[in-house]
Design a protein around this motif. Structure first.
Motif, PDB file in Angstrom:
ATOM      1  N   ARG A  50     -12.501   5.124   1.345  1.00 41.51           N
ATOM      2  CA  ARG A  50     -11.838   6.138   0.516  1.00 41.51           C
ATOM      3  C   ARG A  50     -12.314   6.053  -0.933  1.00 41.51           C
ATOM      4  O   ARG A  50     -12.523   7.078  -1.591  1.00 41.51           O
ATOM      5  CB  ARG A  50     -10.314   5.990   0.613  1.00 41.51           C
ATOM      6  CG  ARG A  50      -9.564   7.151  -0.035  1.00 41.51           C
ATOM      7  CD  ARG A  50      -8.078   7.136   0.292  1.00 41.51           C
ATOM      8  NE  ARG A  50      -7.398   6.003  -0.316  1.00 41.51           N
ATOM      9  CZ  ARG A  50      -6.088   5.740  -0.175  1.00 41.51           C
ATOM     10  NH1 ARG A  50      -5.341   6.523   0.576  1.00 41.51           N
ATOM     11  NH2 ARG A  50      -5.532   4.703  -0.752  1.00 41.51           N
ATOM     12  N   ARG A 138       2.121  20.123  -7.027  1.00 41.83           N
ATOM     13  CA  ARG A 138       0.982  19.234  -6.774  1.00 41.83           C
ATOM     14  C   ARG A 138      -0.312  19.982  -7.043  1.00 41.83           C
ATOM     15  O   ARG A 138      -0.477  21.139  -6.605  1.00 41.83           O
ATOM     16  CB  ARG A 138       1.035  18.769  -5.308  1.00 41.83           C
ATOM     17  CG  ARG A 138       0.000  17.729  -4.944  1.00 41.83           C
ATOM     18  CD  ARG A 138       0.395  16.371  -5.449  1.00 41.83           C
ATOM     19  NE  ARG A 138      -0.516  15.333  -5.007  1.00 41.83           N
ATOM     20  CZ  ARG A 138      -1.577  14.907  -5.708  1.00 41.83           C
ATOM     21  NH1 ARG A 138      -1.893  15.450  -6.875  1.00 41.83           N
ATOM     22  NH2 ARG A 138      -2.321  13.930  -5.233  1.00 41.83           N
ATOM     23  N   LYS A 149      -8.793   9.852  -5.159  1.00 42.44           N
ATOM     24  CA  LYS A 149      -7.831   8.957  -5.814  1.00 42.44           C
ATOM     25  C   LYS A 149      -8.399   8.610  -7.185  1.00 42.44           C
ATOM     26  O   LYS A 149      -9.045   7.576  -7.372  1.00 42.44           O
ATOM     27  CB  LYS A 149      -7.604   7.723  -4.939  1.00 42.44           C
ATOM     28  CG  LYS A 149      -6.328   6.977  -5.267  1.00 42.44           C
ATOM     29  CD  LYS A 149      -5.931   6.045  -4.132  1.00 42.44           C
ATOM     30  CE  LYS A 149      -4.908   5.028  -4.547  1.00 42.44           C
ATOM     31  NZ  LYS A 149      -3.650   5.573  -5.036  1.00 42.44           N
ATOM     32  N   ASN A 156       1.104  13.664 -11.105  1.00 43.54           N
ATOM     33  CA  ASN A 156       2.126  12.869 -10.412  1.00 43.54           C
ATOM     34  C   ASN A 156       3.108  12.248 -11.408  1.00 43.54           C
ATOM     35  O   ASN A 156       4.301  12.144 -11.133  1.00 43.54           O
ATOM     36  CB  ASN A 156       1.455  11.759  -9.599  1.00 43.54           C
ATOM     37  CG  ASN A 156       0.285  12.274  -8.780  1.00 43.54           C
ATOM     38  OD1 ASN A 156      -0.623  12.885  -9.324  1.00 43.54           O
ATOM     39  ND2 ASN A 156       0.313  12.067  -7.500  1.00 43.54           N
ATOM     40  N   GLU A 182       3.605  15.886  -0.841  1.00 44.13           N
ATOM     41  CA  GLU A 182       3.858  14.438  -0.751  1.00 44.13           C
ATOM     42  C   GLU A 182       4.739  14.050  -1.926  1.00 44.13           C
ATOM     43  O   GLU A 182       5.210  14.931  -2.658  1.00 44.13           O
ATOM     44  CB  GLU A 182       2.523  13.684  -0.794  1.00 44.13           C
ATOM     45  CG  GLU A 182       1.734  13.973  -2.072  1.00 44.13           C
ATOM     46  CD  GLU A 182       0.398  13.253  -2.150  1.00 44.13           C
ATOM     47  OE1 GLU A 182       0.215  12.236  -1.470  1.00 44.13           O
ATOM     48  OE2 GLU A 182      -0.451  13.724  -2.913  1.00 44.13           O
ATOM     49  N   CYS A 183       4.951  12.760  -2.130  1.00 43.09           N
ATOM     50  CA  CYS A 183       5.691  12.319  -3.317  1.00 43.09           C
ATOM     51  C   CYS A 183       4.684  11.889  -4.377  1.00 43.09           C
ATOM     52  O   CYS A 183       3.495  12.104  -4.229  1.00 43.09           O
ATOM     53  CB  CYS A 183       6.663  11.217  -2.956  1.00 43.09           C
ATOM     54  SG  CYS A 183       8.015  11.826  -1.929  1.00 43.09           S
ATOM     55  N   THR A 184       5.153  11.262  -5.451  1.00 39.49           N
ATOM     56  CA  THR A 184       4.252  11.019  -6.580  1.00 39.49           C
ATOM     57  C   THR A 184       3.204   9.949  -6.275  1.00 39.49           C
ATOM     58  O   THR A 184       2.128   9.961  -6.849  1.00 39.49           O
ATOM     59  CB  THR A 184       5.040  10.613  -7.841  1.00 39.49           C
ATOM     60  OG1 THR A 184       5.640   9.323  -7.616  1.00 39.49           O
ATOM     61  CG2 THR A 184       6.120  11.616  -8.166  1.00 39.49           C
ATOM     62  N   GLY A 185       3.538   9.031  -5.364  1.00 43.03           N
ATOM     63  CA  GLY A 185       2.556   7.988  -4.999  1.00 43.03           C
ATOM     64  C   GLY A 185       2.756   7.510  -3.580  1.00 43.03           C
ATOM     65  O   GLY A 185       2.353   6.404  -3.223  1.00 43.03           O
ATOM     66  N   LEU A 206      -2.874  13.184  -0.805  1.00 44.72           N
ATOM     67  CA  LEU A 206      -3.806  12.074  -0.718  1.00 44.72           C
ATOM     68  C   LEU A 206      -3.594  11.529   0.696  1.00 44.72           C
ATOM     69  O   LEU A 206      -2.458  11.221   1.069  1.00 44.72           O
ATOM     70  CB  LEU A 206      -3.496  10.986  -1.744  1.00 44.72           C
ATOM     71  CG  LEU A 206      -4.450   9.796  -1.616  1.00 44.72           C
ATOM     72  CD1 LEU A 206      -5.743  10.051  -2.379  1.00 44.72           C
ATOM     73  CD2 LEU A 206      -3.829   8.506  -2.091  1.00 44.72           C
ATOM     74  N   GLY A 208      -3.016   9.134   2.920  1.00 46.62           N
ATOM     75  CA  GLY A 208      -2.635   7.736   2.805  1.00 46.62           C
ATOM     76  C   GLY A 208      -3.092   6.906   3.991  1.00 46.62           C
ATOM     77  O   GLY A 208      -3.080   7.361   5.136  1.00 46.62           O
ATOM     78  N   THR A 210      -1.507   4.124   4.800  1.00 43.57           N
ATOM     79  CA  THR A 210      -0.258   3.756   5.470  1.00 43.57           C
ATOM     80  C   THR A 210       0.171   4.884   6.400  1.00 43.57           C
ATOM     81  O   THR A 210       0.633   4.638   7.518  1.00 43.57           O
ATOM     82  CB  THR A 210       0.850   3.488   4.429  1.00 43.57           C
ATOM     83  OG1 THR A 210       0.264   2.808   3.315  1.00 43.57           O
ATOM     84  CG2 THR A 210       1.974   2.651   4.999  1.00 43.57           C
ATOM     85  N   ARG A 211       0.014   6.125   5.956  1.00 45.25           N
ATOM     86  CA  ARG A 211       0.331   7.305   6.777  1.00 45.25           C
ATOM     87  C   ARG A 211      -0.460   7.254   8.083  1.00 45.25           C
ATOM     88  O   ARG A 211       0.091   7.470   9.170  1.00 45.25           O
ATOM     89  CB  ARG A 211      -0.015   8.561   5.972  1.00 45.25           C
ATOM     90  CG  ARG A 211       0.062   9.890   6.708  1.00 45.25           C
ATOM     91  CD  ARG A 211      -0.409  11.001   5.754  1.00 45.25           C
ATOM     92  NE  ARG A 211      -0.437  12.325   6.355  1.00 45.25           N
ATOM     93  CZ  ARG A 211      -1.477  12.811   7.022  1.00 45.25           C
ATOM     94  NH1 ARG A 211      -2.567  12.089   7.197  1.00 45.25           N
ATOM     95  NH2 ARG A 211      -1.427  14.042   7.512  1.00 45.25           N
ATOM     96  N   THR A 244       5.792   6.696   2.983  1.00 40.05           N
ATOM     97  CA  THR A 244       4.842   5.618   3.300  1.00 40.05           C
ATOM     98  C   THR A 244       3.833   5.445   2.173  1.00 40.05           C
ATOM     99  O   THR A 244       3.375   6.420   1.580  1.00 40.05           O
ATOM    100  CB  THR A 244       4.047   5.922   4.594  1.00 40.05           C
ATOM    101  OG1 THR A 244       3.240   7.090   4.385  1.00 40.05           O
ATOM    102  CG2 THR A 244       4.937   6.121   5.796  1.00 40.05           C
ATOM    103  N   THR A 246       0.983   2.116   0.334  1.00 38.03           N
ATOM    104  CA  THR A 246       0.521   0.731   0.310  1.00 38.03           C
ATOM    105  C   THR A 246       1.559  -0.200  -0.298  1.00 38.03           C
ATOM    106  O   THR A 246       1.898  -1.219   0.286  1.00 38.03           O
ATOM    107  CB  THR A 246      -0.796   0.667  -0.485  1.00 38.03           C
ATOM    108  OG1 THR A 246      -1.785   1.336   0.297  1.00 38.03           O
ATOM    109  CG2 THR A 246      -1.241  -0.757  -0.751  1.00 38.03           C
TER     110      THR A 246
HETATM  111  N1  PMP Z   1      -0.072   9.804  -2.270  1.00 40.53           N
HETATM  112  C1  PMP Z   1      -0.449   9.439  -3.497  1.00 40.53           C
HETATM  113  C2  PMP Z   1      -0.504  10.462  -4.570  1.00 40.53           C
HETATM  114  C3  PMP Z   1      -0.801   8.102  -3.759  1.00 40.53           C
HETATM  115  O1  PMP Z   1      -1.187   7.722  -4.979  1.00 40.53           O
HETATM  116  C4  PMP Z   1      -0.742   7.158  -2.701  1.00 40.53           C
HETATM  117  C5  PMP Z   1      -1.159   5.737  -2.926  1.00 40.53           C
HETATM  118  N2  PMP Z   1      -0.434   5.104  -3.911  1.00 40.53           N
HETATM  119  C6  PMP Z   1      -0.292   7.587  -1.441  1.00 40.53           C
HETATM  120  C7  PMP Z   1       0.007   8.928  -1.261  1.00 40.53           C
HETATM  121  C8  PMP Z   1      -0.178   6.630  -0.293  1.00 40.53           C
HETATM  122  O2  PMP Z   1      -1.444   6.213   0.141  1.00 40.53           O
HETATM  123  P1  PMP Z   1      -1.699   4.783   0.769  1.00 40.53           P
HETATM  124  O3  PMP Z   1      -0.848   4.681   1.991  1.00 40.53           O
HETATM  125  O4  PMP Z   1      -3.149   4.760   1.084  1.00 40.53           O
HETATM  126  O5  PMP Z   1      -1.302   3.781  -0.260  1.00 40.53           O
END
Ligand code: PMP
Length: 287
Positions: A50, A138, A149, A156, A182-185, A206, A208, A210-211, A244, A246
């Motif tokens: 990624r 978004r 990323k 965000n 999605e959410c902010t992170g 993004l 993810g 974890t997703r 979900t 990291t």
């Molecule tokens: N969406 C955003 C905007 C992110 O910054 C992140 C990572 N922090 C995620 C989703 C989740 O991705 P990951 O599971 O790869 O951490």
């Protein structure tokens, strides 16, 4: 603490970037946040792939091979005796002039921080969290691909400020079409009538790591899952909702905009997936 900076381990105090770095001036760069479980880099290949895809999309040439960066991450973990924690791997555009031109920055700066992480308190994992739907939309793919990323997180951050102002920990971001992104992170899932649903990549998320792991675990547990558009009304009507990421791993959402989701407690499918996720991260197995 030792930080890996351009091939050398230096002290935290020595780990500095010049103010003319375009990472600082313009948020021009890419990064990854990666978990360490039992001395292993979780989903190392997926994160490195990624990172390189993000860099390619902004035409940034990373001055290391993928393997060199994996080796550098292990070196940083060892130097800091981190067995369970978090890595931040960053590549900035490097020093240039005051103008935007990225091609006047010949040497990207690369650094790796290995540290501890605790995003939300334990209590929140047991009881679930409250979130809001943000007014901040978004960024769409035609503005800046959400799959990149990049170091530019202001979109965000503005939604995160809305969450903080509302007294909650996270904000759900919609895309320009009004669908949930999605959410902010963190990425978002809902459960409706026993089925797992998460927004499509094309909703502007993004993608993810974890997703992706959760989708595989769901398949193993024979929980039907679908990627499709989710509207705000679908959120309020969901039986369960969870996020979900990291750092966050899998965390239940029990309230959206002050409305209880399902029973207002973490639901059975969320709990099953959280347990499966924790078991999987401890096992060292690669999916
Ligand atoms: N969406 C955003 C905007 C992110 O910054 C992140 C990572 N922090 C995620 C989703 C989740 O991705 P990951 O599971 O790869 O951490």
């Amino acid at each position: 603490m030792k930080v890996w900076l351009n091939g050398k381990l230096v002290t935290k105090g020595e780990a500095k970037l010049p103010v003319f770095d375009h990472g600082t001036l313009y948020g021009d760069g890419v990064f990854e946040g990666i978990r360490i479980y039992g001395q292993r880099i979780f989903q190392a290949q997926a994160h490195i792939d990624r990172l390189f895809n993000s860099a390619r999309d902004i035409r940034l040439a990373i001055p290391y091979t993928k393997q060199e960066l994996i080796d550098a991450m292990y070196e940083t973990l060892q130097a800091n005796s981190v067995t369970d924690g978090y890595i931040r791997l960053v590549v900035t555009r490097g020093v240039g002039t005051l103008g935007l031109n990225p091609f006047k920055c010949p040497d990207p700066n690369t650094f790796i921080i290995a540290d501890q992480v605790a995003l939300y308190p334990d209590e929140m994992y047991k009881k679930g969290m409250a979130v809001i739907i943000a007014k901040t939309i978004r960024t769409s793919a035609s503005m800046l691909k959400p799959s990149v990323k990049s170091l530019n997180y202001l979109n965000n951050i503005l939604a995160k400020i809305e969450a903080i102002d509302a007294g909650v920990a996270e904000a759900i971001m919609l895309n320009a079409q009004g669908n949930v992104a999605e959410c902010t992170g963190v990425n978002l899932f809902i459960v409706k009538d026993g089925q797992l649903v998460t927004p499509l990549a094309s909703a502007g998320i993004l993608e993810g790591i974890t997703r992706a792991v959760v989708l595989i675990l769901a398949e193993r547990l024979e929980i039907p899952a679908e990627q499709k558009n989710i509207m705000p009304e679908d959120l309020y009507a969901a039986d369960e909702c969870f996020l979900t990421g990291t750092a966050a791993e899998v965390i239940s959402v029990t309230k959206i905009d002050g409305k209880a989701i399902g029973t207002g407690q973490p639901g059975p499918i969320t709990r099953k997936l959280l347990e499966a996720f924790r078991e999987y991260t401890r096992s060292g197995e690669e999916l």
